[in-house]
Write a protein that holds these residues in place. Structure first.
Motif, PDB file in Angstrom:
ATOM      1  N   MET A  24      31.582 -19.169  37.452  1.00 20.77           N
ATOM      2  CA  MET A  24      33.028 -19.043  37.634  1.00 20.77           C
ATOM      3  C   MET A  24      33.793 -18.903  36.316  1.00 20.77           C
ATOM      4  SD  MET A  24      33.434 -21.770  40.724  1.00 20.77           S
ATOM      5  CE  MET A  24      35.049 -21.200  41.253  1.00 20.77           C
ATOM      6  N   VAL A  25      33.081 -18.899  35.195  1.00 24.80           N
ATOM      7  CA  VAL A  25      33.715 -18.790  33.883  1.00 24.80           C
ATOM      8  C   VAL A  25      32.982 -17.711  33.091  1.00 24.80           C
ATOM      9  CG1 VAL A  25      34.221 -19.991  31.719  1.00 24.80           C
ATOM     10  CG2 VAL A  25      34.387 -21.225  33.882  1.00 24.80           C
ATOM     11  N   ASP A  26      33.737 -16.772  32.550  1.00 21.69           N
ATOM     12  CA  ASP A  26      33.149 -15.703  31.741  1.00 21.69           C
ATOM     13  C   ASP A  26      33.291 -15.967  30.250  1.00 21.69           C
ATOM     14  OD1 ASP A  26      32.442 -13.995  33.959  1.00 21.69           O
ATOM     15  OD2 ASP A  26      34.572 -13.544  34.140  1.00 21.69           O
ATOM     16  N   GLY A  27      34.259 -16.790  29.876  1.00 25.68           N
ATOM     17  CA  GLY A  27      34.492 -17.029  28.464  1.00 25.68           C
ATOM     18  C   GLY A  27      35.441 -18.187  28.231  1.00 25.68           C
ATOM     19  N   ILE A  28      35.575 -18.527  26.960  1.00 25.63           N
ATOM     20  CA  ILE A  28      36.435 -19.643  26.555  1.00 25.63           C
ATOM     21  C   ILE A  28      37.275 -19.207  25.363  1.00 25.63           C
ATOM     22  CG2 ILE A  28      36.505 -22.016  25.686  1.00 25.63           C
ATOM     23  CD1 ILE A  28      33.711 -22.427  26.864  1.00 25.63           C
ATOM     24  N   GLU A  29      38.542 -19.573  25.386  1.00 26.99           N
ATOM     25  CA  GLU A  29      39.407 -19.341  24.237  1.00 26.99           C
ATOM     26  C   GLU A  29      39.130 -20.446  23.216  1.00 26.99           C
ATOM     27  OE1 GLU A  29      43.920 -17.966  23.700  1.00 26.99           O
ATOM     28  OE2 GLU A  29      43.739 -19.974  24.546  1.00 26.99           O
ATOM     29  N   ILE A  30      38.343 -20.101  22.217  1.00 30.80           N
ATOM     30  CA  ILE A  30      37.943 -21.076  21.205  1.00 30.80           C
ATOM     31  C   ILE A  30      38.965 -21.154  20.078  1.00 30.80           C
ATOM     32  CG2 ILE A  30      36.231 -21.601  19.415  1.00 30.80           C
ATOM     33  CD1 ILE A  30      34.126 -20.357  21.242  1.00 30.80           C
ATOM     34  N   ASP A  31      39.316 -19.994  19.547  1.00 31.88           N
ATOM     35  CA  ASP A  31      40.209 -19.947  18.390  1.00 31.88           C
ATOM     36  C   ASP A  31      41.661 -19.983  18.844  1.00 31.88           C
ATOM     37  OD1 ASP A  31      38.130 -19.756  16.465  1.00 31.88           O
ATOM     38  OD2 ASP A  31      37.825 -17.688  17.103  1.00 31.88           O
ATOM     39  N   LEU A  52      28.554 -17.080  26.941  1.00 31.53           N
ATOM     40  CA  LEU A  52      29.922 -16.779  27.348  1.00 31.53           C
ATOM     41  C   LEU A  52      30.647 -16.020  26.255  1.00 31.53           C
ATOM     42  CD1 LEU A  52      30.959 -20.238  28.825  1.00 31.53           C
ATOM     43  CD2 LEU A  52      30.123 -18.244  30.075  1.00 31.53           C
ATOM     44  N   ILE A  53      31.681 -15.314  26.653  1.00 32.58           N
ATOM     45  CA  ILE A  53      32.559 -14.621  25.727  1.00 32.58           C
ATOM     46  C   ILE A  53      33.452 -15.664  25.058  1.00 32.58           C
ATOM     47  CG2 ILE A  53      34.493 -12.990  25.589  1.00 32.58           C
ATOM     48  CD1 ILE A  53      33.263 -11.659  28.145  1.00 32.58           C
ATOM     49  N   HIS A  54      33.661 -15.510  23.756  1.00 39.97           N
ATOM     50  CA  HIS A  54      34.614 -16.414  23.098  1.00 39.97           C
ATOM     51  C   HIS A  54      35.773 -15.590  22.540  1.00 39.97           C
ATOM     52  CE1 HIS A  54      32.070 -15.499  19.531  1.00 39.97           C
ATOM     53  NE2 HIS A  54      33.208 -15.587  18.881  1.00 39.97           N
ATOM     54  N   THR A  55      36.968 -16.107  22.781  1.00 38.05           N
ATOM     55  CA  THR A  55      38.176 -15.390  22.396  1.00 38.05           C
ATOM     56  C   THR A  55      39.071 -16.262  21.530  1.00 38.05           C
ATOM     57  OG1 THR A  55      39.450 -16.082  24.337  1.00 38.05           O
ATOM     58  CG2 THR A  55      38.132 -14.078  24.569  1.00 38.05           C
ATOM     59  N   GLY A  56      40.128 -15.646  21.044  1.00 37.78           N
ATOM     60  CA  GLY A  56      41.134 -16.353  20.271  1.00 37.78           C
ATOM     61  C   GLY A  56      42.510 -15.883  20.690  1.00 37.78           C
ATOM     62  N   PRO A  70      52.410 -17.078  14.576  1.00 36.23           N
ATOM     63  CA  PRO A  70      52.617 -15.635  14.701  1.00 36.23           C
ATOM     64  C   PRO A  70      51.449 -14.935  15.393  1.00 36.23           C
ATOM     65  CG  PRO A  70      53.026 -16.374  12.451  1.00 36.23           C
ATOM     66  CD  PRO A  70      52.426 -17.528  13.192  1.00 36.23           C
ATOM     67  N   VAL A  71      51.764 -13.842  16.060  1.00 35.69           N
ATOM     68  CA  VAL A  71      50.736 -13.019  16.675  1.00 35.69           C
ATOM     69  C   VAL A  71      49.724 -12.656  15.605  1.00 35.69           C
ATOM     70  CG1 VAL A  71      50.269 -10.810  17.789  1.00 35.69           C
ATOM     71  CG2 VAL A  71      52.303 -12.112  18.430  1.00 35.69           C
ATOM     72  N   GLY A  72      48.459 -12.773  15.930  1.00 35.81           N
ATOM     73  CA  GLY A  72      47.406 -12.450  14.983  1.00 35.81           C
ATOM     74  C   GLY A  72      46.878 -13.649  14.224  1.00 35.81           C
ATOM     75  N   THR A  73      47.457 -14.821  14.447  1.00 35.57           N
ATOM     76  CA  THR A  73      46.974 -16.030  13.786  1.00 35.57           C
ATOM     77  C   THR A  73      45.542 -16.334  14.197  1.00 35.57           C
ATOM     78  OG1 THR A  73      49.205 -16.944  13.694  1.00 35.57           O
ATOM     79  CG2 THR A  73      47.399 -18.500  13.450  1.00 35.57           C
ATOM     80  N   CYS A  74      45.266 -16.205  15.464  1.00 32.21           N
ATOM     81  CA  CYS A  74      43.922 -16.405  16.007  1.00 32.21           C
ATOM     82  C   CYS A  74      43.545 -15.129  16.744  1.00 32.21           C
ATOM     83  CB  CYS A  74      43.892 -17.578  16.976  1.00 32.21           C
ATOM     84  SG  CYS A  74      44.341 -19.146  16.220  1.00 32.21           S
ATOM     85  N   THR A  75      42.428 -14.564  16.398  1.00 33.84           N
ATOM     86  CA  THR A  75      42.038 -13.289  16.985  1.00 33.84           C
ATOM     87  C   THR A  75      40.685 -13.381  17.680  1.00 33.84           C
ATOM     88  OG1 THR A  75      41.012 -12.570  14.930  1.00 33.84           O
ATOM     89  CG2 THR A  75      43.334 -11.987  15.254  1.00 33.84           C
ATOM     90  N   THR A  76      40.381 -12.345  18.439  1.00 36.83           N
ATOM     91  CA  THR A  76      39.095 -12.227  19.126  1.00 36.83           C
ATOM     92  C   THR A  76      38.248 -11.215  18.364  1.00 36.83           C
ATOM     93  OG1 THR A  76      40.142 -12.705  21.246  1.00 36.83           O
ATOM     94  CG2 THR A  76      37.994 -11.608  21.318  1.00 36.83           C
ATOM     95  N   ILE A  81      35.429  -8.411  22.137  1.00 38.51           N
ATOM     96  CA  ILE A  81      36.273  -7.430  22.834  1.00 38.51           C
ATOM     97  C   ILE A  81      35.371  -6.450  23.588  1.00 38.51           C
ATOM     98  CG2 ILE A  81      37.898  -5.513  22.546  1.00 38.51           C
ATOM     99  CD1 ILE A  81      39.240  -8.200  22.091  1.00 38.51           C
ATOM    100  N   ALA A  82      34.293  -6.020  22.944  1.00 41.68           N
ATOM    101  CA  ALA A  82      33.347  -5.100  23.589  1.00 41.68           C
ATOM    102  C   ALA A  82      32.740  -5.738  24.836  1.00 41.68           C
ATOM    103  CB  ALA A  82      32.253  -4.682  22.608  1.00 41.68           C
ATOM    104  N   ARG A  83      32.438  -7.012  24.766  1.00 42.57           N
ATOM    105  CA  ARG A  83      31.886  -7.712  25.940  1.00 42.57           C
ATOM    106  C   ARG A  83      32.915  -7.789  27.069  1.00 42.57           C
ATOM    107  NH1 ARG A  83      29.312 -13.275  24.572  1.00 42.57           N
ATOM    108  NH2 ARG A  83      28.627 -13.026  26.724  1.00 42.57           N
ATOM    109  N   ILE A  84      34.170  -8.028  26.711  1.00 41.63           N
ATOM    110  CA  ILE A  84      35.235  -8.069  27.722  1.00 41.63           C
ATOM    111  C   ILE A  84      35.386  -6.703  28.381  1.00 41.63           C
ATOM    112  CG2 ILE A  84      37.731  -8.319  28.068  1.00 41.63           C
ATOM    113  CD1 ILE A  84      37.626 -10.414  25.723  1.00 41.63           C
ATOM    114  N   GLU A  85      35.374  -5.652  27.573  1.00 41.83           N
ATOM    115  CA  GLU A  85      35.499  -4.292  28.105  1.00 41.83           C
ATOM    116  C   GLU A  85      34.332  -3.965  29.039  1.00 41.83           C
ATOM    117  OE1 GLU A  85      38.026  -2.246  24.473  1.00 41.83           O
ATOM    118  OE2 GLU A  85      35.833  -2.169  24.405  1.00 41.83           O
ATOM    119  N   GLU A  86      33.130  -4.342  28.649  1.00 41.49           N
ATOM    120  CA  GLU A  86      31.951  -4.091  29.490  1.00 41.49           C
ATOM    121  C   GLU A  86      32.055  -4.857  30.813  1.00 41.49           C
ATOM    122  OE1 GLU A  86      28.478  -2.667  30.988  1.00 41.49           O
ATOM    123  OE2 GLU A  86      29.598  -1.948  29.248  1.00 41.49           O
ATOM    124  N   LEU A  87      32.497  -6.087  30.745  1.00 46.07           N
ATOM    125  CA  LEU A  87      32.679  -6.880  31.957  1.00 46.07           C
ATOM    126  C   LEU A  87      33.729  -6.228  32.877  1.00 46.07           C
ATOM    127  CD1 LEU A  87      31.896  -9.494  33.438  1.00 46.07           C
ATOM    128  CD2 LEU A  87      33.706 -10.647  32.157  1.00 46.07           C
TER     129      LEU A  87
END
Length: 92
Positions: A24-31, A52-56, A70-76, A81-87
């Protein structure tokens, strides 16, 4: 995971692991600015263990908040991103 006591964090981590095992979980927002180094390490370990996919993200909702990240402080990372697109392609 900010402002949680140890018991709450253990319960949340156990629930997360249960949800992951059920698919039920594909990834976690780590950053994220509110994640402590310990939170990030625990989440990264879960991502590694279960592939799992890890994002920011900063959760930027404008400059009218007490603490602005600010936007861009934590990024993926690009590989994630490629894994998210494939999913997303698989789920079309």
């Amino acid at each position: 995971m900010e402002d949680m006591d140890t018991k709450e964090l253990k319960e949340l981590t156990a629930l997360l692991r249960e949800l992951v095992k059920e698919g039920m979980v594909d990834g976690i927002e780590i950053d994220h600015p509110s994640n402590s180094p310990e939170d990030k390490a625990e989440c990264a370990a879960i991502c590694a263990q279960y592939h799992l996919i890890h994002t920011g993200g900063t959760d930027f909702h404008g400059a009218n908040h007490k603490k602005v990240y600010p936007v861009g402080t934590c990024t993926t990372p690009d590989d994630q991103i490629a894994r998210i697109e494939e999913l997303a392609r698989k789920r079309k």
